[in-house]
Design a protein around this motif. Structure first.
Motif, short mmCIF file in Angstrom:
data_model
loop_
_atom_site.label_atom_id
_atom_site.label_comp_id
_atom_site.label_asym_id
_atom_site.label_seq_id
_atom_site.Cartn_x
_atom_site.Cartn_y
_atom_site.Cartn_z
N THR A 259 0.85 -1.28 0.02
CA THR A 259 0.08 -0.21 0.11
C THR A 259 0.97 1.32 -0.11
OG1 THR A 259 -1.89 -1.08 1.45
CG2 THR A 259 -1.82 1.27 1.18
N TRP A 260 0.71 1.95 -1.09
CA TRP A 260 1.48 3.18 -1.06
C TRP A 260 1.15 4.44 -0.45
CZ3 TRP A 260 6.31 2.56 -3.48
CH2 TRP A 260 6.32 1.28 -4.26
N GLY A 261 2.00 4.96 0.19
CA GLY A 261 1.71 6.14 1.29
C GLY A 261 1.63 7.39 0.75
N TYR A 262 1.95 8.54 1.55
CA TYR A 262 1.84 9.77 1.47
C TYR A 262 2.99 10.15 0.33
CZ TYR A 262 1.59 14.76 2.12
OH TYR A 262 1.47 16.24 2.14
N PHE A 263 4.04 9.60 0.69
CA PHE A 263 5.38 10.27 0.09
C PHE A 263 5.39 9.43 -1.49
CE2 PHE A 263 6.29 10.86 4.58
CZ PHE A 263 6.54 12.40 4.44
N SER A 264 4.41 8.64 -1.72
CA SER A 264 4.48 8.14 -3.22
C SER A 264 3.68 8.94 -4.04
CB SER A 264 3.88 6.74 -2.97
OG SER A 264 3.74 6.01 -4.18
N GLU A 265 3.64 8.66 -5.43
CA GLU A 265 2.73 9.27 -6.46
C GLU A 265 1.86 8.53 -6.59
OE1 GLU A 265 5.14 9.87 -10.13
OE2 GLU A 265 6.55 11.10 -9.18
N LYS A 266 2.14 7.24 -6.03
CA LYS A 266 0.81 6.32 -5.97
C LYS A 266 0.00 6.25 -4.63
CE LYS A 266 3.96 3.14 -7.30
NZ LYS A 266 4.72 4.12 -7.70
N ASP A 267 -0.16 7.43 -3.74
CA ASP A 267 -0.72 7.52 -2.54
C ASP A 267 -1.98 6.92 -2.70
OD1 ASP A 267 -1.22 8.35 -0.18
OD2 ASP A 267 -1.58 10.25 -0.77
N GLY A 268 -2.17 5.92 -1.55
CA GLY A 268 -3.48 5.49 -1.26
C GLY A 268 -3.81 4.23 -2.35
N GLU A 269 -2.81 3.80 -2.89
CA GLU A 269 -3.04 2.53 -3.91
C GLU A 269 -2.61 1.59 -3.33
OE1 GLU A 269 -1.37 2.10 -8.42
OE2 GLU A 269 -2.56 3.94 -8.25
#
Ligand code: ZN
Length: 74
Positions: A33-43
């Protein structure tokens, strides 16, 4: 990935060998699960990789994976 109750390698599309719905072959299951610092946040991403594809993938690493001797039976 799971398809008709079978585990399929996302990399080569091959079904992981199963007997009575129990995998008879090792594979890598990844859930991220990608988080806040990722461009995939929430994915949330999920995939399975068979051992042959895993070996090929890891061989491409610049720094090899660390290998430990497993001392306990899993
Ligand atoms: Zn594969």
């Amino acid at each position: 990935m799971r398809k008709n109750d079978k585990v399929i390698c996302n990399c080569c599309g091959r079904a992981i060998r199963e007997e009575a719905a129990v995998p008879r072959e090792e594979f890598l299951h990844v859930e991220k699960t990608w988080g806040y610092f990722s461009e995939k946040d929430g994915e949330k991403q999920e995939f399975d990789v068979c051992e042959a594809c895993y070996d090929e993938w890891v061989q491409g690493f610049l720094i090899p994976a660390k290998i430990h001797e497993a001392t306990e039976l899993l």
